[in-house]
Design a protein around this motif. Structure first.
Motif, mmCIF file in Angstrom:
data_model
loop_
_atom_site.group_PDB
_atom_site.id
_atom_site.type_symbol
_atom_site.label_atom_id
_atom_site.label_comp_id
_atom_site.label_asym_id
_atom_site.label_seq_id
_atom_site.Cartn_x
_atom_site.Cartn_y
_atom_site.Cartn_z
ATOM 1 N N ILE A 189 0.849 -1.189 0.000
ATOM 2 C CA ILE A 189 0.000 0.000 0.000
ATOM 3 C C ILE A 189 0.890 1.246 0.000
ATOM 4 O O ILE A 189 1.825 1.352 0.786
ATOM 5 C CB ILE A 189 -0.925 0.014 1.233
ATOM 6 C CG1 ILE A 189 -1.887 -1.177 1.189
ATOM 7 C CG2 ILE A 189 -1.712 1.317 1.331
ATOM 8 C CD1 ILE A 189 -2.681 -1.357 2.462
ATOM 9 N N ALA A 190 0.581 2.182 -0.897
ATOM 10 C CA ALA A 190 1.306 3.455 -0.933
ATOM 11 C C ALA A 190 0.702 4.400 0.103
ATOM 12 O O ALA A 190 -0.502 4.647 0.095
ATOM 13 C CB ALA A 190 1.215 4.076 -2.324
ATOM 14 N N VAL A 191 1.522 4.887 1.024
ATOM 15 C CA VAL A 191 1.073 5.839 2.044
ATOM 16 C C VAL A 191 1.826 7.150 1.835
ATOM 17 O O VAL A 191 3.054 7.167 1.823
ATOM 18 C CB VAL A 191 1.324 5.304 3.468
ATOM 19 C CG1 VAL A 191 0.836 6.311 4.498
ATOM 20 C CG2 VAL A 191 0.637 3.965 3.667
ATOM 21 N N THR A 192 1.087 8.231 1.642
ATOM 22 C CA THR A 192 1.712 9.535 1.441
ATOM 23 C C THR A 192 1.307 10.478 2.568
ATOM 24 O O THR A 192 0.216 10.376 3.118
ATOM 25 C CB THR A 192 1.290 10.163 0.102
ATOM 26 O OG1 THR A 192 -0.115 10.436 0.121
ATOM 27 C CG2 THR A 192 1.604 9.235 -1.056
ATOM 28 N N ILE A 193 2.216 11.386 2.911
ATOM 29 C CA ILE A 193 1.932 12.442 3.889
ATOM 30 C C ILE A 193 2.272 13.776 3.231
ATOM 31 O O ILE A 193 3.402 13.969 2.774
ATOM 32 C CB ILE A 193 2.753 12.288 5.181
ATOM 33 C CG1 ILE A 193 2.496 10.945 5.842
ATOM 34 C CG2 ILE A 193 2.431 13.422 6.151
ATOM 35 C CD1 ILE A 193 3.295 10.742 7.117
ATOM 36 N N VAL A 194 1.297 14.671 3.166
ATOM 37 C CA VAL A 194 1.516 16.006 2.620
ATOM 38 C C VAL A 194 1.077 17.013 3.682
ATOM 39 O O VAL A 194 -0.101 17.078 4.032
ATOM 40 C CB VAL A 194 0.723 16.236 1.311
ATOM 41 C CG1 VAL A 194 0.958 17.657 0.808
ATOM 42 C CG2 VAL A 194 1.142 15.215 0.251
ATOM 43 N N VAL A 195 2.038 17.761 4.207
ATOM 44 C CA VAL A 195 1.762 18.756 5.235
ATOM 45 C C VAL A 195 2.018 20.143 4.649
ATOM 46 O O VAL A 195 3.069 20.385 4.050
ATOM 47 C CB VAL A 195 2.646 18.536 6.486
ATOM 48 C CG1 VAL A 195 2.395 19.617 7.524
ATOM 49 C CG2 VAL A 195 2.377 17.153 7.079
ATOM 50 N N GLU A 196 1.054 21.005 4.795
ATOM 51 C CA GLU A 196 1.180 22.365 4.274
ATOM 52 C C GLU A 196 2.426 23.040 4.841
ATOM 53 O O GLU A 196 2.690 22.964 6.046
ATOM 54 C CB GLU A 196 -0.081 23.157 4.654
ATOM 55 C CG GLU A 196 -0.088 24.590 4.190
ATOM 56 C CD GLU A 196 -1.341 25.304 4.673
ATOM 57 O OE1 GLU A 196 -1.234 26.105 5.618
ATOM 58 O OE2 GLU A 196 -2.428 25.037 4.112
ATOM 59 N N PRO A 197 3.233 23.718 3.995
ATOM 60 C CA PRO A 197 4.413 24.426 4.506
ATOM 61 C C PRO A 197 4.030 25.444 5.577
ATOM 62 O O PRO A 197 2.993 26.103 5.485
ATOM 63 C CB PRO A 197 4.971 25.121 3.250
ATOM 64 C CG PRO A 197 4.438 24.325 2.094
ATOM 65 C CD PRO A 197 3.088 23.832 2.529
ATOM 66 N N GLY A 221 -3.271 -0.732 -2.886
ATOM 67 C CA GLY A 221 -4.117 0.446 -2.716
ATOM 68 C C GLY A 221 -3.297 1.623 -2.241
ATOM 69 O O GLY A 221 -2.056 1.591 -2.237
ATOM 70 N N ARG A 222 -3.991 2.682 -1.809
ATOM 71 C CA ARG A 222 -3.263 3.852 -1.334
ATOM 72 C C ARG A 222 -4.016 4.531 -0.202
ATOM 73 O O ARG A 222 -5.248 4.484 -0.128
ATOM 74 C CB ARG A 222 -2.995 4.851 -2.467
ATOM 75 C CG ARG A 222 -4.204 5.474 -3.088
ATOM 76 C CD ARG A 222 -3.793 6.462 -4.203
ATOM 77 N NE ARG A 222 -3.023 7.578 -3.710
ATOM 78 C CZ ARG A 222 -1.722 7.757 -3.926
ATOM 79 N NH1 ARG A 222 -1.040 6.883 -4.636
ATOM 80 N NH2 ARG A 222 -1.090 8.816 -3.438
#
Length: 471
Positions: free
Chosen positions: A341-349, A380-381
């Motif tokens: 499973i692809a796990v991404t983390i995107v945190v606003e600058p 999945g993701r």
């Protein structure tokens, strides 16, 4: 037992004994004395509680099915009161209430409770306090059990994550011993070869060529096999042991470099030079692998320390969500890897800090992300994002699983409700999430359609961060 004897016994009751005699007499008159044998069920799970139960003697306990286990979550002995209490919203118990030994109770039917609150003010006051204490004990028990379940998952995942670098260290350390012995043997031969300055310069050239392995990148199995065959052919032409081919193939040495060293050094010294150069490069490569594996272990330990919030007081404080979420994903990484499973983390600058209890927020993310990993199929993701929105920080956990059916969506925050197979879920995770979020002054919403399930958690911004933002 006569009514007067019952009143005398109630006057000695730990919980109710301080109430006026006339109120105890009301209980004795309107209640029914019941005797329970050991193992007898007083109230059953998912059935209506029929009344209030004053424990006169004996021992009763409530058991809740949690996955494959049957846990005792609360118990009452002589001097306690259980069952339906005044103003309680209890409809049905979460598990069976069972006598643990011969027990005697005074049962007051639930239809009498309204009259009791009118006629017995002191008794009612005492029982309301008891109800609050009971709710607090249930909450504490649920939190403790869910934490233990989370720790079990964490331990299993961490053991898997630590196994890989630990195995790499063990493997590299074992090879390191062989390579050092190889290098020492070659060094003795070189020391006895009386090499000239020109030959020593050529040896340094081939050694430097070997040390450039990192610049070559990683070869495919086919490329590596071809390279090993080419070097073995070269060794055969020069009358050298072709077992050196596997060692030299791991370095960046070229056939041209081998030709140059063969022009400068011949005989047994040539084989010793190549063995020495290859072993030296291998030693450095193995030492680098050990260092990388040790750093990975250190990173995992730091992530776990941050996840559990060790060495810090359990108080609400400003915290960095990027680190908070990153630690959680790190400790769950092995589960994601097992299912590809692809796990991404995107945190606003420059995301402002939020205020909360760090350990509790980590448990929230662990529950939500772990549920998302359970929901999606292989390959999945799961996407985790954090953004500043209208004076709050909003964390979204989105998965592309099959979605949550409407009938489940309406009940998913109920205690002990779970759709997971027996042994795989306690039904407490989302109820705990809801309680912990309330404790952190945060809210949660969920939307779900096939292929897109989104949990949104809205957290308060720390006062200092809020003051520094434009209105």
């Amino acid at each position: 037992m006569t009514p007067s004897d019952l009143v005398e016994q109630l006057a000695q009751h730990t919980t109710l004994g301080s109430a006026p005699r006339e109120e105890l007499a009301w209980l004795a008159t309107h209640g029914t004395v019941r005797h329970l044998g050991e193992g007898e069920v007083l109230t059953r799970k998912d059935t209506t509680v029929q009344g209030m139960y004053v424990v006169l003697s004996g021992h009763i306990a409530i058991f809740v099915e949690r996955g494959a286990s049957r846990d005792k979550v609360m118990e009452w002995r002589a001097g306690d009161v259980t069952g339906m209490l005044p103003y309680s919203r209890l409809a049905s118990p979460p598990g069976n209430t069972v006598a643990q030994e011969p027990t005697t109770i005074l049962a007051v039917d639930r239809t009498r409770l309204r009259d009791m609150t009118r006629e017995c003010h002191e008794v009612t006051t005492i029982l309301v306090h008891s109800m609050v204490d009971r709710a607090r004990r249930f909450t504490s028990s649920d939190l403790r059990n869910e934490k233990m379940a989370s720790l079990g998952k964490l331990a299993a995942g961490l053991a898997h994550e630590l196994n890989n670098p630990a195995a790499a260290i063990e493997r590299s350390a074992a090879l390191l011993d062989d390579r050092l012995e190889e290098a020492e043997s070659a060094t003795r031969i070189l020391g006895a070869s009386s090499l000239t300055d020109e030959q020593l310069a050529a040896i340094d050239t081939v050694r430097n060529s070997c040390l450039m392995s990192s610049a070559k990148g990683i070869l495919s199995p086919l490329q590596r096999a071809q390279r090993e065959d080419d070097i073995a052919d070269w060794l055969g032409v020069h009358g050298l042991d072709d077992r050196l081919a596997s060692l030299l193939a791991e370095t960046a040495v070229t056939i041209d470099a081998l030709d140059r060293i063969a022009e400068a050094v011949s005989g047994p010294a040539l084989g010793a030079v190549l063995r020495w150069a290859a072993a030296g490069c291998s030693v450095r490569e193995l030492a680098s692998e050990i260092q990388d594996a040790a750093m990975r272990i250190t990173g995992l330990v730091q992530a776990v320390k941050g996840f559990t919030h060790m060495d810090q007081a359990p108080a609400a404080e400003p915290l960095d969500l990027a680190m908070n979420l990153g630690n959680t994903v790190t400790v769950l990484k092995s589960k994601a890897r097992r299912k590809s499973i692809a796990v991404t983390i995107v945190v606003e600058p420059e995301l402002p800090h939020v205020v909360g209890f760090v350990g509790e927020l980590n448990q929230i993310w662990a529950n939500l992300i772990d549920n998302a990993l359970d929901a999606v199929a292989e390959n999945g993701r799961v996407d985790v994002t954090a953004r500043h929105e209208r004076g709050h920080v909003v964390v979204r956990i989105v998965d592309n699983g099959p979605g949550i059916p409407p009938e489940v969506l309406s009940r998913m925050f109920e205690p002990f409700f779970t759709t997971k197979p027996v042994g795989q879920g306690t039904g407490l995770g989302l109820d705990i999430v809801r309680r912990l979020l309330s404790h952190n002054n945060a809210d949660i919403d969920v939307e779900s359609t096939p292929g897109h399930t989104e949990f949104r958690v809205s957290l308060p911004i720390a006062a200092a961060a809020q003051a520094g933002r434009p209105s």
